[in-house]
Motif scaffolding. Sequence first.
Motif, PDB file in Angstrom:
ATOM      1  N   UNK A   1       1.050  -0.780   0.337  1.00  0.00           N
ATOM      2  CA  UNK A   1      -0.654  -0.220   0.099  1.00  0.00           C
ATOM      3  C   UNK A   1       0.786   1.469  -0.250  1.00  0.00           C
ATOM      4  N   UNK A   2       0.025   2.215  -0.687  1.00  0.00           N
ATOM      5  CA  UNK A   2       1.286   3.638  -0.966  1.00  0.00           C
ATOM      6  C   UNK A   2       0.121   4.832   0.102  1.00  0.00           C
ATOM      7  N   UNK A   3       0.581   4.826   1.285  1.00  0.00           N
ATOM      8  CA  UNK A   3       0.525   6.234   2.132  1.00  0.00           C
ATOM      9  C   UNK A   3       0.213   7.696   1.378  1.00  0.00           C
ATOM     10  N   UNK A   4      -0.713   8.362   1.073  1.00  0.00           N
ATOM     11  CA  UNK A   4      -1.524   9.405   0.427  1.00  0.00           C
ATOM     12  C   UNK A   4      -1.655   9.910   0.900  1.00  0.00           C
ATOM     13  N   UNK A   5      -1.608  12.031   1.089  1.00  0.00           N
ATOM     14  CA  UNK A   5      -2.296  12.323   1.406  1.00  0.00           C
ATOM     15  C   UNK A   5      -3.396  13.371   0.160  1.00  0.00           C
ATOM     16  N   UNK A   6      -4.310  13.704   0.200  1.00  0.00           N
ATOM     17  CA  UNK A   6      -5.176  14.661  -0.679  1.00  0.00           C
ATOM     18  C   UNK A   6      -5.780  15.579   0.559  1.00  0.00           C
ATOM     19  N   UNK A   7      -4.990  16.695  -0.281  1.00  0.00           N
ATOM     20  CA  UNK A   7      -5.998  18.215   0.300  1.00  0.00           C
ATOM     21  C   UNK A   7      -6.777  18.383  -0.655  1.00  0.00           C
TER      22      UNK A   7
END
Length: 340
Positions: A37-43
């Motif tokens: 899994x890739x930890x991804x941030x979305x603003x």
Amino acid sequence: MKTSRTALGGIALATAAALALAGCGGSDGESGGDGEMSDVTLMLNWYPYGEHAPFYYGVEQGIFEEHGINLEIQAGQGSTKTAQAVGQEQVDFGWADTPAVLANIDSGVAIHSVGVFLQTTPSAVQIFSDSGIETPEDLVGTTIAVSAGDAPTTVFPMYLEAVGLSESDVTQQNLDPAGKIAAMLSGQVDGLIGFAHDQGPTIQAESGREVSYLRYSDAGLNFFSNGLIAPDTTIADDPELVSAMAAATSEAFQAAADDPQAAVEAMDGKDPQMPEADVLQNQWEETILLLHTDATEGEAPGVTAAEDWENTLTLLSDAELISGEGSVEDYFDDSFAPGA
């Protein structure tokens, strides 16, 4: 030929980051046997409201996890701040209004649009349905609240011209987003300029009065609104991640459109700034109406048409919101649309 496709303010971006909303649909480990899994941030472009339901629903339903993404959703403080945060790589991806994205690219922010999902502008004059204002011609002599510098306000003179009116026919009162809503609720203005899928449902809930919309798109003025943006470095160095994020977002939007009630229920309790459930529902249902143009009807969410991009650039250039010197490729990377 197809190519890929509010009311509270003044709080610092650091506060928005502190309101980060962690998605609960994934964790470190395997994803469908395809890898870690890739930890991804979305603003987001703003505090969560109904338009954002697909992201929460996509997390809840495991759509992002299926694409190898452990998604964390963060509140935003306006599309410009989101675009700049993405360009500075403070977050992995952003959700922002296309006029702001393009203007920031013109200013040297190293980002690209990788998919526009709100393809019909929500820009509209919003008035109470019982106000007697039923057609654009009824705006003559009214006072309308605006917010100087934002895209709906900047394009408003073009809207007036398109419906056969002049700027002098309407008094514009400049207020911040919260002030516009308060002025309309108190009767200090006859209506406001803004996004029909955002402020309108809020005003309707607070006033108990139905809100109607004089939409820019009905006057032949359409331009792209909110969509997914990525840093140029991520596009260059990790295109697989960008493809996965764009594909998961498209699937989440389709799933949320297919089951609007479940999509909104997925937002429950996720942020203290969030509107009430009935407002969220109204906002998301209004958003569904914006996901396509005539040129993209029947396509997956996020698939755009070349002609709509060209129309957007022309209109925003005429409104002097962008330089007018860039081509579609300067702003948009068409490599990541569903089916690309």
